[in-house]
Each structure stands twice: as C-alpha cells, then as structure tokens.
Design an enzyme around this catalytic site. Structure first.
Site, PDB file in Angstrom:
ATOM      1  N   CYS A 178       9.156   1.533   4.086  1.00 18.13           N
ATOM      2  CA  CYS A 178      10.053   2.399   4.847  1.00 18.13           C
ATOM      3  C   CYS A 178       9.335   3.717   5.082  1.00 18.13           C
ATOM      4  O   CYS A 178       8.164   3.871   4.729  1.00 18.13           O
ATOM      5  CB  CYS A 178      11.384   2.608   4.128  1.00 18.13           C
ATOM      6  SG  CYS A 178      11.288   3.565   2.610  1.00 18.13           S
ATOM      7  N   HIS A 186     -13.660   0.788  -2.083  1.00 20.34           N
ATOM      8  CA  HIS A 186     -14.476  -0.086  -1.248  1.00 20.34           C
ATOM      9  C   HIS A 186     -14.920   0.694  -0.030  1.00 20.34           C
ATOM     10  O   HIS A 186     -14.433   1.800   0.231  1.00 20.34           O
ATOM     11  CB  HIS A 186     -13.680  -1.330  -0.836  1.00 20.34           C
ATOM     12  CG  HIS A 186     -12.351  -1.016  -0.243  1.00 20.34           C
ATOM     13  ND1 HIS A 186     -11.235  -0.774  -1.033  1.00 20.34           N
ATOM     14  CD2 HIS A 186     -11.925  -0.884   1.041  1.00 20.34           C
ATOM     15  CE1 HIS A 186     -10.192  -0.510  -0.257  1.00 20.34           C
ATOM     16  NE2 HIS A 186     -10.583  -0.559   0.999  1.00 20.34           N
TER      17      HIS A 186
END
Length: 615
Positions: A370, A537
């Site tokens: 949301c 990453h």
C-alpha cells in the site's frame, strides 16, 4: 501528473508515519496535563512545549534525512533542523519536512563527489567533518531562509482557515479532502497540511478542528453501511468486515474501492464530511492533538475534556448523511461484487495489464503493498497469511510500501490505483490487482495457486528427474565454504558491502569492480530484507561483471547498521541473467525457521551455514 502528486504525498507521509507514536505520546500528555486537560498538572504539563517545539520536528527531519542518505543523512538533518526551529517561534513541522530531505541530499551529493578522492586513513576524519560543516551550513540556511518563509506561510494558511471558519466556508474543503483520500493521499493531506496548522492552533487555544477534517471515520462508515444494506453479492458480504477495520482500526483505505467501483458515490463522503465540518464549526469543537490512525478510538481519546459527546456526535452526523446520500446510488446500481478498476485478469507487470506470467519457480514470497506500507497492506498480509497457514505451504507473506517492494518478491498484491507504481518498483514480480483486501476473486485465485503447488510438492516424486527441472546452477556451486565468513567485527554498511563484493570476486563469481556496483545499488534503495538479513547486490548495469551466479555469506554477530536496522547476515549476491531471483528464493526458504535463523547469526561453524543455505 497524478503519479507525481501521489509520489509527493508519499514523500510527505513517509516523514511522519514512522513517528506517529511520538505524536500520540505528545497528544496524550497534552490532553491529560494542560490547564484545560483531564488532569491538569503544571509539572507534567512542562513536557508539552519542548516535545512540540524540538522533539517532533527533530524526529521528522531525521527520518527524512535517513530516507535520502542513511544514518549520515539523519545526523545532518538533525543539525540542520535546529536552524529552522530557532529561526521561528512556531512549531516547525513543515520546515522539518523541507530541510530534512535537503540536508540528506547535500550529504549524499558530497559523498558521491568524495568517493575515491579521500586518502587512505583519512576516511573517518573527512566523514565526521563533512557532516559537521555541511550541517552548520544547512542550519544557517534553515535559520535565515526556511524558518522565516515557513513561518510566513503558516501564518497565511492559519489566517485563511480562520477566515473560512468565520464566514462558514470551511465545509467546502470536503470537496478536496474526500477525492484526495480516494487517491491514497490521505496521509499526505493529514500530516503534511492539516496537522501542522492544527498543532499551532491547539498550541494557542488547546484544540483545533483541523485534526477532525481528514480523520473523521464517519463519511467512510456511511458508504460501507449503504453497501451492507443495499448491495448484493461480495460487496454486501464484505462490508461488515470492512466496517470493523475502517471504524475501529482506522484504516480508511478499506472503503476506497467501494467508492471507485461506482465513482458517483464520492458525493456521499463529500457531503457527509462537509456536514460534520459544519457541525464542528458551529459547536466550536476540535481535538487536542492528531488522531492517527483515524479510528473512533483515537478520535475519542483526543477529544477535549467535556466535549467527547460533541466529537462523537460529529462522527454520527457524517455517517448518517453519507449513508443517506450513498444508499440510493448503491441500491440503483445493484452492484454484485467489489471489482478492481482494472482489466479483468487482474495482473499487472511493469505497469502494463497483461495475462499472468508463469513464474520460473513456485511462489515463495507474496508482498501486500500500500502507499505507506503500514495500514491496509499490513491488514491484508495478516489475513492472507492466516488463510494459507493451514496449507503448510512455506510461502512467506509480508507487507511493504509500494515504492520499496523487496527485490526477489514473486507476487505483489495491491489495489488498482497503485498498480503502476508497484510494476515500476518490482518489474520482475507478478502484480495482482485487487479491489478489496477482505474478499476478492484475485485473492481466491492466488490462494488456489498456492494450494495447488503445495499439493504438487507433497505428491510422490519419480526417481527420474527431467533435465528441465534441474536448476541452471547447482546450489553447491553457488555457495561454498570459501564464500562464508563468520564472527566478523562490526563495520560500516558500505565497508561490509565492499567486503562481500571482494569475497564474491575471490570466489570467482564477479570481477573486481562489481563491489562498487553493489555500493551504488545500496545508495538507490536499501537491500535490508528484515530479520537481521541484508542482500547487497549490483545494479542492473553491472550484469556484465558477473562471471557466474553465486552468493557469499558475511556473518556479523553484533550487526551492521542498515539505516534503522542492523543486519547480522550480509549475503552478497551475484545473479547471472535472472538467476538471482532463484537464489533469493532459496535463501528465503532456508530462513523460515526462527531457530535456524538465530543459529545462522551466531554460529562459528561455516559448515552449518553451508548446510542450511545450500539447499
């Protein structure tokens, strides 16, 4: 344009929402101990002014600074906001919302410029002095520019509100409030506009009507009661549950789909809100502090002494008027079910409606999203998690802000108004659009898919495994003993990320420059997953630097600061192609057991980590 407004509203609410607890604490102290409070106490009443003038603006600014530039952004924002606070004689909430992100941007820009230019051994010196010096500069800007400008703006807005009240025009703001709420700007208009004005008024008079403009649960209650009385099918059956969540839980987002499925119904909450505002204006009623969330419980708790019944009467007025306006519209429409405002297949990928994509593997993670990541998404995730729990599927169900969906999420569930933002935040994820968190065919479909994959996994397996079912890279090659480090001393976040990148390179997964791409990715958005785990990453542009897929595990028992959280496991990831999604799924599955997770964070045996993660 609509998307930009939503993003601006999101940025405003994200500064305030994490600090709502502090606002509630201040509100209770105000309601209880000021001279007109329930239990006047001159000594305890001394808390009110310092919390209002210093604590709350500091929290807002620090939160904003952290969003932009991590801990360093939070520190410089705290220094900068002091200039804003001292540059004005009124509470500086709007000023904090302005100077906090600015200060964070300043230090982030400096850090990017200084990267690679600082001589070895001088990093700490430069880091500390840069925050101090630039913080002073930002504080001076706040003192001489931001504070006076915001003061003038607040005085102007307050005068405008007073003028509207005197001439009986304040109810007209309902024409703006209710449509804005349905566009998920409810937190933005409440905390970004009404609360700062209301706090200044309450400071002078002990209460303010501004706290009742957006938070009144009456207009939404009237709409839901009309559906319960006159709708058909799922719309009617889901309304009672929505009433409880909206009225007592304060999650107003739950009634937005009921309005959006029949846009003409927006007239009902507008008229209901206007009627309540008129009632409060005529009776001179307000609240002593912010009521958040907009639950009847919070509204009643913040009512001034002796005016609780008047405050509740305004809620009843709003609900009654909204109900009588909505009832004929709902009755005439004969709506049979709550449907999302989206194409029937209910799936969006990358912001574009299309048929559901086939996942490369089973569903392992479902994220309910949301706007703020705290209200309707939390409720939806909780309900769906309990629903699938008897299946024993191992599927992890959580919630987040639509703009910060964790990477590696398989399925994102959100309402139609947020689908495009979800598609951009999680382009590799399947996005399921729903109209109602309580009862929606798309949720039934998702449940059926999870049930099906669970039954399939429990079925007897043939001894012969088709070649297509074999992963592109065996887990034994993705994680080795060489790629595991335990018992590491705590370091800074970027140092930990660079260390993970260096280990990935040492293991032959990436080249030597991949670590910098990991740091660059972290600066865009945190890779902290939760539960003490971070998965740094590289950026998408760094794919060419990956030689083969692999992960490394860096264990920091005392933790590494990742913003407001500490990560004991920093799992560096290199995913060739889209293989990193499969790696994340493997890691997430292995970490479902809380006892296993606890041992992974503390064990000094790398073989245990290898055994649990190389599944």
């Amino acid at each position: 344009m609509k998307e930009r407004i939503q993003r601006f509203g999101k940025s405003l609410s994200s500064m305030v929402m994490p600090n709502i607890g502090a606002f509630i604490a201040w509100g209770f102290i105000t309601a209880l101990f000021i001279p007109t409070g329930w239990w006047p106490n001159a000594s305890l009443g001394q808390f009110v002014e310092p919390m209002l003038r210093y604590l709350l603006p500091l929290l807002i600014a620090m939160t904003a600074g952290r969003h932009v530039a991590g801990d360093r952004g939070g520190v410089i924002a705290a220094v900068a906001v002091m200039g804003v606070i001292l540059g004005s004689d009124i509470p500086m909430f709007i000023g904090a919302m302005a100077i906090g992100p600015f200060a964070g941007w300043v230090i982030r820009s400096f850090d990017r410029w200084a990267e690679g230019r600082i001589p070895a051994g001088f990093e700490m010196l430069v880091n500390n002095f840069s925050v101090g010096i630039l913080g002073i500069v930002c504080a001076l800007i706040g003192f001489y520019a931001v504070g006076p400008v915001v003061s003038a703006l607040t005085v102007f807005l307050s005068a405008g509100v007073s003028l509207m009240i005197e001439h009986g025009l304040l109810p007209l703001v309902a024409v703006f409030i209710e449509p804005a709420k349905v566009l998920f700007l409810n937190n933005a208009i409440n905390h970004g506009i009404f609360s700062p004005i209301g706090i200044e008024q309450a400071r002078q008079t002990g209460q303010s009507i501004m706290f009742l403009l957006e938070t009144n649960p009456g207009p939404g209650l009237g709409v839901l009661l009309a559906y319960w009385a006159f709708a058909r099918g799922a719309a009617r059956s889901s309304a009672p549950g929505a009433i409880v969540i909206q009225f007592f839980g304060g999650i107003h987002e739950i009634y937005f789909p009921y309005v959006l499925m029949r846009p003409a119904i927006i007239v009902a909450p507008i008229v209901g809100s206007a009627a309540a505002i008129l009632f409060y204006s005529l009776t001179g009623t307000g609240l002593t502090a912010v009521a958040s969330p907009g639950s009847i419980i919070a509204v009643a708790a913040m009512a001034p002494k002796g005016e609780t019944l008047l405050v509740l009467a305004g809620v009843v007025v709003a609900a009654a008027v909204s109900f009588f306006v909505a009832a004929p519209i709902v009755k005439r429409a004969h709506l049979e079910e709550v449907k999302p405002v989206q194409k029937p297949n209910g799936t969006v990928i990358g912001g574009t409606s299309r048929a559901p994509r086939a996942l490369e593997g089973p569903i392992r993670t479902v994220v309910f999203a949301c706007d703020a990541g705290m209200g309707s998404s939390a409720m939806g995730a909780t309900r769906f998690r309990k629903r699938i729990e008897p299946l024993g599927s191992g599927v992890r169900v959580t919630n987040s802000s639509v703009d910060t969906i964790p990477e590696g999420t398989d399925v994102v569930v959100c309402q139609s108004q947020l689908s495009q933002r979800a598609g951009k935040a999680a382009p590799a994820s399947e996005v399921i659009v729903i109209g109602n968190f309580l009862s929606d065919p798309a949720l039934d479909g998702l449940y059926g898919r999870i049930e099906g994959q669970t039954r399939a996994s429990e079925a007897p397996q043939s001894e012969e495994v088709p070649a297509a079912a074999t992963p592109a890279a065996p887990a034994s090659e993705m994680l080795t003993l060489q790629g595991i480090r335990t018992g590491l001393a705590p370091v800074g976040k970027e140092e930990a990320i660079r260390a993970a990148g260096a280990l990935l390179a040492a293991c032959g997964y990436v080249d030597g420059k991949y670590a910098e791409a990991m740091v660059a990715r972290e600066r865009v958005a945190t890779t902290y997953l939760g539960m003490g785990i971070a998965i740094p990453h590289g950026t998408a542009e760094a794919k060419s630097r990956i030689r083969r897929s692999g992960i490394v595990v860096m264990q920091y028992p005392e933790g590494v600061d990742f913003g407001e959280e500490r990560a004991q496991l920093v799992i560096g990831i290199a995913g060739a192609g889209d293989e990193h999604i499969e790696i994340l799924a493997r890691v997430t599955s292995a970490l479902e057991d809380e006892e296993v997770l606890r041992r992974l964070k503390t064990t000094d045996d790398p073989r245990y980590i290898l055994e649990k993660l190389a599944i």
